[in-house]
Design a protein around this motif. Sequence first.
Motif, PDB file in Angstrom:
ATOM      1  N   GLU A   5     -14.489   0.316 -13.692  1.00 11.23           N
ATOM      2  CA  GLU A   5     -13.157   0.507 -13.404  1.00 11.23           C
ATOM      3  C   GLU A   5     -12.878   0.509 -11.780  1.00 11.23           C
ATOM      4  O   GLU A   5     -13.609   0.818 -11.019  1.00 11.23           O
ATOM      5  N   GLN A   6     -12.094  -0.718 -11.566  1.00  9.45           N
ATOM      6  CA  GLN A   6     -11.961  -1.015 -10.229  1.00  9.45           C
ATOM      7  C   GLN A   6     -11.150  -0.286  -9.172  1.00  9.45           C
ATOM      8  O   GLN A   6     -11.069  -0.246  -7.966  1.00  9.45           O
ATOM      9  N   LYS A   7     -10.226   0.768  -9.949  1.00 10.94           N
ATOM     10  CA  LYS A   7      -9.480   1.347  -9.193  1.00 10.94           C
ATOM     11  C   LYS A   7      -9.983   2.848  -8.702  1.00 10.94           C
ATOM     12  O   LYS A   7      -9.359   3.619  -7.920  1.00 10.94           O
ATOM     13  N   PHE A   8     -10.856   3.094  -9.461  1.00  7.66           N
ATOM     14  CA  PHE A   8     -11.606   4.347  -9.170  1.00  7.66           C
ATOM     15  C   PHE A   8     -10.773   5.702  -8.842  1.00  7.66           C
ATOM     16  O   PHE A   8     -10.546   6.363  -8.012  1.00  7.66           O
ATOM     17  N   ILE A   9      -9.674   5.980  -9.816  1.00  6.06           N
ATOM     18  CA  ILE A   9      -8.913   7.143  -9.879  1.00  6.06           C
ATOM     19  C   ILE A   9      -9.633   8.522 -10.036  1.00  6.06           C
ATOM     20  O   ILE A   9     -10.466   8.395 -10.932  1.00  6.06           O
ATOM     21  N   PRO A  10      -9.396   9.419  -9.249  1.00  2.00           N
ATOM     22  CA  PRO A  10     -10.300  10.453  -9.221  1.00  2.00           C
ATOM     23  C   PRO A  10      -9.877  11.222 -10.676  1.00  2.00           C
ATOM     24  O   PRO A  10      -8.854  10.985 -11.337  1.00  2.00           O
ATOM     25  N   ALA A  11     -11.146  11.895 -11.387  1.00  2.00           N
ATOM     26  CA  ALA A  11     -10.715  12.429 -12.689  1.00  2.00           C
ATOM     27  C   ALA A  11      -9.882  13.472 -12.622  1.00  2.00           C
ATOM     28  O   ALA A  11      -9.273  13.848 -13.660  1.00  2.00           O
ATOM     29  N   ASP A  12      -9.453  14.330 -11.478  1.00  2.00           N
ATOM     30  CA  ASP A  12      -8.390  15.036 -11.600  1.00  2.00           C
ATOM     31  C   ASP A  12      -7.002  14.726 -11.170  1.00  2.00           C
ATOM     32  O   ASP A  12      -6.228  15.659 -10.963  1.00  2.00           O
ATOM     33  N   SER A  13      -6.859  13.402 -11.266  1.00  2.00           N
ATOM     34  CA  SER A  13      -5.621  12.864 -10.735  1.00  2.00           C
ATOM     35  C   SER A  13      -4.744  12.825 -11.941  1.00  2.00           C
ATOM     36  O   SER A  13      -5.159  13.139 -13.041  1.00  2.00           O
ATOM     37  N   ASP A  14      -3.282  13.030 -11.530  1.00  2.00           N
ATOM     38  CA  ASP A  14      -2.463  13.117 -12.625  1.00  2.00           C
ATOM     39  C   ASP A  14      -2.301  11.960 -13.841  1.00  2.00           C
ATOM     40  O   ASP A  14      -2.235  12.342 -14.953  1.00  2.00           O
ATOM     41  N   SER A  15      -2.588  10.707 -13.451  1.00  2.00           N
ATOM     42  CA  SER A  15      -3.000   9.673 -14.455  1.00  2.00           C
ATOM     43  C   SER A  15      -3.928   9.887 -15.349  1.00  2.00           C
ATOM     44  O   SER A  15      -3.829   9.584 -16.507  1.00  2.00           O
TER      45      SER A  15
END
Length: 973
Positions: free
Chosen positions: A42-52
Amino acid sequence: MTERFIRGLARAKWVVLIGWLAIAVASMLALPDLAAIVRETEQKFIPADSDSVVAKQLMERINPETTTKSSAILVYSREGGLTEQDRDWLKGKAEELGKLSGKDGFKSVQSAYETPELAEKFRSKDGTTELLIVGFARADNDVLTQEAVDTLASKVKGAPSGSKVELTGSAPIGKDFQSSSEEGLKKTELLTVILVLVILLIVFRSPVAPLIPLITIGISLVITRGLVAAATEFGMPVSSFTQSFLIAVLFGAGTDYCILLIQRFREELNRDGDKVEALVRTMRTVGKTVAFSASTVFVAFFLIGFAQFGLYQSAVGVSIGVAVTLIAGLTLTPALLMVFGKATFWPSKVADGQGHGESKLWGAMASLAARRPVAILLVAVLLLAPITLLYQGKRSFDDLAEINPEYGSVQGFRQVERSFGAGEVFPLSVAISSADSMRSPDALAALETASANVAKLEGVKEVRSAVRPLGEQLADLTVSSQLTQTSDALQQMKDGVDQVSGGLLSADSSITSGQADIRKLTGGLRTMADKTSEAQQGLKQIYGGMQQASEGAGRIAGGLKESAAVSDSMDVDLQALLKKYPELAKEAAMQQLLGKQQGLAGGLMELSSGANQLSASFEQLNPGIGKAADGLGQLADGQKQAADGTAKLEGGMQQLSVGLKDGAKGLGDISKGLASVKEAQQAIGASQIPGWNLPQAALDSPELQQALDYYISEDGKTAKLDVVLAVNPYSPEALTTVDQIRESLMHSFEGSAMEGARVYASGTSAQILELKDISKSDFTRTGTFVLIGIFIVLMILLRSILAPLYVLLSLGFNFLVTMGIVEFIFVDLLGKEGLSWSASFFVFLIIVALGVDYSIFLMARFKEEYRPRGITYAMTKAMTTTGGVIISAAVIMGGTFAALMLSGVNTLLQIGAGIVIGLILYATVFMGLVIPALANLFGEANWWPFGKPAAAAEQTGSGSDSEGSRILEQAAD
């Protein structure tokens, strides 16, 4: 490096070479493929605790069997409108793809043919475009999903002539992004190698010498890729930037290091032609410079690993590459120099007396900086500071800008954007978590209110939820609709009441008429009772006067005839009464009256027939006459009772008449009241007051239950809303809309049955908003770490705090100026919405990490040349001997990053442009004027707080830092 180690290296040159080649081969065979790992990452690397991320996890609980993790949109279009042939083809494809559900990554298919009630959602209003949505069981970057996209692409070939079929959506766009990045990477690799080769040929004027850095860097790159890929198993993130920066940094910095070694080796070889001794002297003098130069790059990229944002962390792999390249440069490069020897510089010959010279241009700039340091600083600030104001930090998060516009996913997106609106491709999904079940009427009413409020926002096109499954408010459940329906029912009730009231009034008229008939009946009964009494008296006289019987027989016959007539009349009246009021037949008195009346009629008939025989059979009639007298007495009593009953009936009917009149009046009042209620409801409906009511019967309906199951979890504690935006999901307006949607939902839930519910947004726009905040905060945090790390390295090298401070300040100022120029070019001149959101961070990182090398070259020589003659002499000497080195290094480094500009990837284009501009600007303006001016201005304070450095020995080629740092100057000559 120790002399013993260097000599051992020279003797074991073939072992070293074969060892590095073996390691490279082993790395290729045994270690993972970095390109494959990047492709699946995954190229955006959203943190695991983020809302999305939390939103996605919550929505998977709603209906795991139907929830998809990625999707593709088949966009079918034809200019002028779709034909029946087109629709038949699409219908056939929908059926064919539907059979793949549950196989090979496919999960669901949605189309106008699968769900006809949603046909308008799949067909454009202009009739030119129709969509077919395919859901996948795994994420966009998963191998199975990518294979499913390929399968889908193969199955949609052969469309009717004149039509156009494209695949867009999250999975195809992700796949095309990877393909575009890989093509750009291959192009970058080739261009970088060609560019470096050309530069090396110009520098060395030999086809052999360039092979040494190319072999060194090539082997280092192969090994680094394997090591970085292996490190991902321990949690180190990678991205497409990892590979691009590995190529640029390793070829740029690595080439600089190799040139330092090769040029110094050539100079040392001129002395006596002994390649071993030349190598010993080269490594002893240049090794320290190379180590310090590489250490700043290593520290900068290593500290990136402490970033919180995964995409930034992915650059940490470059530190591994720098370490491998440094080791290779200090071992493999010397071994190659021993292998090639003097042939390294073929066809040129190594001649005695070749060495480095001094740059007159840099000498002039050093003189100016010494004489006018304040003026130079003021002019630099006055000229460059306004350029920093051009940098407004405008950033673009449009992934489509990273992809070649010729790709099908981009063309498909644009077609949907034209026909439906861009929001249809990437709707916003909102997960709602509540402590209580949301399957109750009150909670659903609150959800409807929230949906209505969100739908009113300017950037929102449509809201789909459990209470709005088709994106529109359920009219039957609105208060205004229900008021209208109630009003119609009340009108019907009013009409019915009016009819009943009219009937009652009609009944009252009939009862009044019946009362007159009953009065006549009562009079007739009383008359009959009187006459019957008279007959009884007559019979008694007959019974008492047998002698007069014969004479009275005629009179009796006449009286009997009269009685019979009266009786007939009474019978007619009774029958008429019963016919008109059949309910009287149920009265006991009436039944008794009827019985006696029938008996009377029969007796009179007998008397009438027997009167004619009375004279002849008097003896026989005498007992019968006695009985007749008794019967007449009873008949008279019955007639009197009947008269009393009919009198009572008349009174009851009088009361009934009064009651009916009162009932009719009451119903009239009810009719007026219903009319008032209806008028009030119509007024409420006209006022358009919002409202929603969910009766239990509607809640239990199969249609609403189906919507609830799709949008709300079984326990009712998790729900979702799908919001179709009216703006491009990548645009700044979309980001503003996401915040407005969150605020609107939370405000709508206040004071309702859903108070306290938590809201989590997911989807492209929501992720972009998170990227915006996360990347910005982590930029500041990580940038601080990098500056501190480099400051420590410079402080150790220069044994000063002040000098590293103004070096770092100059790097920071150079970054702001560079970004001002870059933003002006791409945003103001080329019309871009903003710079790619990650461009500024990587430009900062590389300008600081690599630009500080030039400071090391200059300031290390400045420190070594410090003499009792003072600062001016030391800086002038440092500039004249290292100016060419700095320019050459900047050209080589800038050239490798310039290759990124031709990759075809928008972000790499901007990063490459920024680095080229920044490195050239720093190597010329800042290193040529600003840093020397600051050094001259601070004077002896340059060495604060550690004090002045000890006087250096005269340069004899015996290991000073300056010997290594000045070698590259020859490349500038």
